[in-house]
Design an enzyme around this catalytic site. Structure first.
Site, PDB file in Angstrom:
ATOM      1  N   ASP A  32       0.847  -1.082   0.018  1.00 38.70           N
ATOM      2  CA  ASP A  32       0.191   0.054   0.092  1.00 38.70           C
ATOM      3  C   ASP A  32       0.937   1.148   0.201  1.00 38.70           C
ATOM      4  O   ASP A  32       0.681   2.116  -0.747  1.00 38.70           O
ATOM      5  CB  ASP A  32      -0.793  -0.130   1.268  1.00 38.70           C
ATOM      6  CG  ASP A  32      -2.105  -1.065   1.029  1.00 38.70           C
ATOM      7  OD1 ASP A  32      -2.772  -1.148   2.079  1.00 38.70           O
ATOM      8  OD2 ASP A  32      -2.271  -1.704  -0.114  1.00 38.70           O
ATOM      9  N   ALA A  33       2.051   1.285   0.818  1.00 41.75           N
ATOM     10  CA  ALA A  33       2.906   2.320   0.929  1.00 41.75           C
ATOM     11  C   ALA A  33       3.345   2.622  -0.600  1.00 41.75           C
ATOM     12  O   ALA A  33       3.527   3.652  -0.761  1.00 41.75           O
ATOM     13  CB  ALA A  33       3.955   2.121   1.898  1.00 41.75           C
ATOM     14  N   TYR A  35       1.992   1.882  -3.356  1.00 35.71           N
ATOM     15  CA  TYR A  35       1.021   2.315  -4.300  1.00 35.71           C
ATOM     16  C   TYR A  35       0.926   3.761  -3.961  1.00 35.71           C
ATOM     17  O   TYR A  35       0.635   5.105  -4.998  1.00 35.71           O
ATOM     18  CB  TYR A  35      -0.296   1.705  -4.097  1.00 35.71           C
ATOM     19  CG  TYR A  35      -1.287   2.046  -4.768  1.00 35.71           C
ATOM     20  CD1 TYR A  35      -2.296   2.985  -3.815  1.00 35.71           C
ATOM     21  CD2 TYR A  35      -1.629   2.078  -6.025  1.00 35.71           C
ATOM     22  CE1 TYR A  35      -3.511   3.595  -4.613  1.00 35.71           C
ATOM     23  CE2 TYR A  35      -2.712   2.538  -6.899  1.00 35.71           C
ATOM     24  CZ  TYR A  35      -3.630   3.355  -5.849  1.00 35.71           C
ATOM     25  OH  TYR A  35      -4.752   3.919  -6.741  1.00 35.71           O
ATOM     26  N   ASP A  36       0.785   4.215  -2.747  1.00 30.43           N
ATOM     27  CA  ASP A  36       0.679   5.632  -2.249  1.00 30.43           C
ATOM     28  C   ASP A  36       1.627   6.713  -2.866  1.00 30.43           C
ATOM     29  O   ASP A  36       1.610   7.756  -3.405  1.00 30.43           O
ATOM     30  CB  ASP A  36       0.556   5.945  -0.759  1.00 30.43           C
ATOM     31  CG  ASP A  36      -0.835   5.223  -0.192  1.00 30.43           C
ATOM     32  OD1 ASP A  36      -0.943   5.069   0.989  1.00 30.43           O
ATOM     33  OD2 ASP A  36      -1.667   5.009  -1.127  1.00 30.43           O
ATOM     34  N   LYS A 114     -34.609   3.543   5.941  1.00 29.15           N
ATOM     35  CA  LYS A 114     -34.332   3.691   4.634  1.00 29.15           C
ATOM     36  C   LYS A 114     -34.700   5.081   4.311  1.00 29.15           C
ATOM     37  O   LYS A 114     -35.646   5.726   4.214  1.00 29.15           O
ATOM     38  CB  LYS A 114     -34.952   2.990   3.609  1.00 29.15           C
ATOM     39  CG  LYS A 114     -34.477   3.014   2.331  1.00 29.15           C
ATOM     40  CD  LYS A 114     -35.310   2.034   1.299  1.00 29.15           C
ATOM     41  CE  LYS A 114     -34.502   2.199  -0.152  1.00 29.15           C
ATOM     42  NZ  LYS A 114     -34.817   3.351  -0.428  1.00 29.15           N
ATOM     43  N   LYS A 313     -40.305  -1.823   2.180  1.00 30.67           N
ATOM     44  CA  LYS A 313     -40.746  -0.379   2.132  1.00 30.67           C
ATOM     45  C   LYS A 313     -41.999  -0.275   2.551  1.00 30.67           C
ATOM     46  O   LYS A 313     -42.740  -1.019   2.855  1.00 30.67           O
ATOM     47  CB  LYS A 313     -40.702  -0.058   0.620  1.00 30.67           C
ATOM     48  CG  LYS A 313     -39.283   0.147  -0.045  1.00 30.67           C
ATOM     49  CD  LYS A 313     -39.595   0.984  -1.444  1.00 30.67           C
ATOM     50  CE  LYS A 313     -38.079   1.693  -1.773  1.00 30.67           C
ATOM     51  NZ  LYS A 313     -38.634   2.340  -3.308  1.00 30.67           N
TER      52      LYS A 313
END
Ligand SMILES: [Zn+2]
Length: 669
Positions: A32-33, A35-36, A114, A313
């Site tokens: 991840d690092a 990628y960042d 909802k 609903k």
């Protein structure tokens, strides 16, 4: 320059490759690092070299200040809609299906309200708000980052511990009912178009081209789900995830529960079906989700919706509001209809502020007072209806509604017809609203059909005193019309021409145009087919009228009452004899007696007829000079037979009497 472009291209390829593996193949090929770091580099390069930004750049999809307004962006996880049901049966089928997938063990379900708003997705990177998008088609939505940033309840920075590197938050943007009503009041003052409902107002404000307007509009946000990009973050249940979101500072509606039995779900549903009008935001049902994230993943999705959730609903909705006034309207035929005016309420997508109270007995049934709290619904989910009064809340200043005894417009004494539950002003064309509506009706599409004579022109003609009854229209000149506002030479000639042209019409249209109570299109047709000429109609009586197929006692009485009033009778005669309104319905074209096929023939009818009732046929044949008998004998000339004919047919055949089918008959008359 080209070296920068190359650098950008390389970075994009790397990032896209990473994303492809991550989202499509479920594999992480870099940390991840890393990628960042790559993404940051790309951001910075593009910021300094805006000419190299292309729509397919990964930065465009993760959103940034570089993106164009409302540009399409792709969702990391599809934003699916939910399957829905309106019935307990439909809900139970959902629960049964879920349980079956897990060998009928008890399944924990999370129930939420909802909210009737706009679904959005927000991306937080290291706890910082970076991008927001609408649902769009579920795969691509619109970039609304700069607008969503303006919504105060959406935190720009998450707080607390364990904030993930990247987090997608899903939720609903909505407007409070009270803010909606205030907004519409302001729109009215500024002469702007008002919004029809809070959802509509929220959508318009969220997608406003000017984000400062979005800020002014007081939008709200509730988070109802989230996605983590890293596989390391694990929550067992949806409920826990929402609690965590709340801890990070995201607004989560507190009205949610975990259930194990359908009884609990149904109880929650019923509770909020009753409470919904007390909430300051619109809900249109509840959402039930399988709580376990593991089970959610196992159940997966079908084409359009996740298998692990359902929207349960509310069937129809009722709202409580305050009654401001009751006005008594005078209809075309003089019927007085009470109409209730109340503080606007929003029901199933529409703002409602008035409802018909139908008649006097309805007001009595409700024991209605001004300032009462009243329950409003849309019957059949369409027509506004005042259901009942909340009498426990009756205010001290409530005043009882009294049905007037005089016409509210012309002050003629009102007469009550108890049988029909109708109260009427009998002033006819001397009562202003009746005059206006009758004249519009006379020239309307199904009547004499003068298209260029709309209500606006008719009203102006009445105001100028040019017309008081239908006859006056035929004496109008184009100069009269030019005297009205907004009518030029061309238009005035067109109107006069079309008034003259409408003289050629049908008997049915003419009867309908008179606007006699309860005499609609169908009754007019039946009467026209029966009588054929005006003189016959003018000389009719109650028993003859009631004999016409499809004409009942009320219609018959109303026609006779109408014709018994001298001015009506004179007007009808004048319209035909003097003005020259005529009809030439070919089906009933009466040839002079001696030339008709049926002249002086003795005729018997048998069987069921498709095109005419037996009475109508009898009348037509008589008009053609025939004599109609009920039994067959040697002297009978013709037997006319329809479907399901009886013994008369065979008797006629044995006597060599001429047989004519209904089809042949039509070709002969
Ligand atoms: Zn009146």
């Amino acid at each position: 320059m080209t070296s920068i472009k190359n650098k950008i291209d390389k970075l994009r390829k790397k990032i896209l490759r990473y994303e492809y593996f991550y989202h499509q193949l479920d594999k992480s090929i870099i940390s991840d690092a890393e990628y960042d770091y790559l993404l940051d580099q790309l951001y910075n390069l593009e910021l300094d070299n805006k000419e190299f930004i292309t729509p397919d750049s990964p930065t465009q999809r993760v959103g940034s200040n570089l993106t164009n307004k409302f540009k399409k962006i792709t969702h990391f996880f599809p934003m699916l809609s939910l399957d829905n049901t309106f019935t307990l049966k439909g809900y139970l089928e959902f629960e049964k299906r879920i349980k079956k997938s897990f060998n009928n063990i008890l399944i924990s379900l999370c129930c939420e309200l909802k909210i009737d708003g706009i679904a959005i997705s927000i991306i937080y990177e290291k706890g910082i708000f970076v991008r927001a998008a609408t649902r769009g088609d579920g795969y691509q939505g619109e970039n609304i980052t700069s607008n969503a940033r303006m919504i105060k309840s959406i935190p720009l920075k998450l707080t607390g511990l364990d904030i993930p590197k990247r987090l997608e938050v899903r939720g609903e943007v909505f407007m409070l009912k009270s803010d909606f009503l205030t907004l519409n009041k302001q729109c009215k003052i500024k002469n702007n178009k008002s919004f029809s409902n809070p959802r509509n107002a929220a959508a318009g404000s969220l997608r406003h081209i000017d984000p400062t307007i979005t800020a002014e509009r007081k939008l709200m946000f509730f988070c109802h789900g989230c996605y983590f990009f890293s596989k390391k973050i694990k929550f067992t249940t949806h409920y826990e995830q929402l609690i965590q979101c709340h801890t990070w500072g995201l607004p989560v509606n507190q009205d949610m529960i975990n259930c194990l039995q359908y009884e609990e779900v149904f109880h929650f549903y019923k509770e909020f079906e009753q409470k919904r009008h007390l909430l300051d935001f619109d809900i249109d049902g509840i959402v039930v989700k399988v709580n376990s994230i593991d089970f959610q993943n196992k159940l997966g999705v079908h084409t359009k919706a996740p298998r692990w959730a359902i929207a349960f609903k509310f069937f129809s909705s009722e709202r409580i509001t305050r009654l401001n006034d009751v006005k008594f309207q005078v209809g075309r035929t003089g019927i007085i209809t009470p109409v209730a005016y109340f503080e606007p309420v929003y029901i199933s997508g529409v703002t409602i502020k008035q409802a018909s109270l139908h008649n006097k007995s309805e007001i009595e049934r409700l024991d209605l007072h001004i300032n009462d709290h009243v329950v409003i619904c849309r019957s059949g989910d369409v027509i506004p209806k005042l259901l009942s009064v909340v009498s426990d809340y009756r205010e001290k200043n409530a005043t009882k509604i009294i049905f007037p005894t005089l016409c509210p417009v012309c002050h003629t004494k009102l007469l009550e017809n108890k049988e029909e539950k109708i109260i009427r002003c009998h002033a006819g064309l001397t009562c202003d609203p009746q005059k206006r509506k009758s004249l519009c009706h006379f020239f309307s599409k199904k009547a004499l059909n003068v298209r260029s004579l709309g209500p606006k022109i008719i009203n102006s003609l009445i105001k100028k005193g040019y017309v008081n009854n239908p006859i006056d229209f035929f004496y109008l000149t184009s100069n009269d019309l030019i005297n009205l506002r907004n009518i030029g030479d061309k238009k005035s000639i067109e109107v006069i021409d079309s008034i003259n042209q409408c003289k050629k019409t049908t008997f049915k249209r003419f009867i309908y145009a008179l606007g006699i109570s309860n005499v609609g299109e169908i009754a007019s047709e039946k009467i026209a087919n029966y009588f054929i000429t005006l003189d016959q109609l003018l000389n009719t009586n109650i028993s003859e009228l009631k004999n016409i197929h499809g004409v009942g006692k009320i219609v018959a009485t109303n026609i006779l009452n109408y014709l018994s009033i001298t001015c009506n009778r004179e007007m009808v005669i004048k319209l035909v004899k003097k003005i020259g309104i005529f009809w030439n319905d070919t089906r009933f074209l009466i040839k002079s007696y001696k030339k008709t096929y049926f002249f002086d023939k003795r005729i018997v009818l048998t069987g069921v007829f498709t095109f005419y009732s037996r009475i109508e046929l009898k009348k037509i044949l008589t008009n053609l000079g025939a004599k109609v008998f009920s039994t067959i004998c040697k002297n009978t000339d013709i037997l006319i037979y329809g479907k399901k004919f009886g013994s008369k047919f065979f008797k006629a055949k044995s006597l060599n009497i001429k047989l004519i089918s209904e089809k042949e008959l039509i070709s002969l008359i």
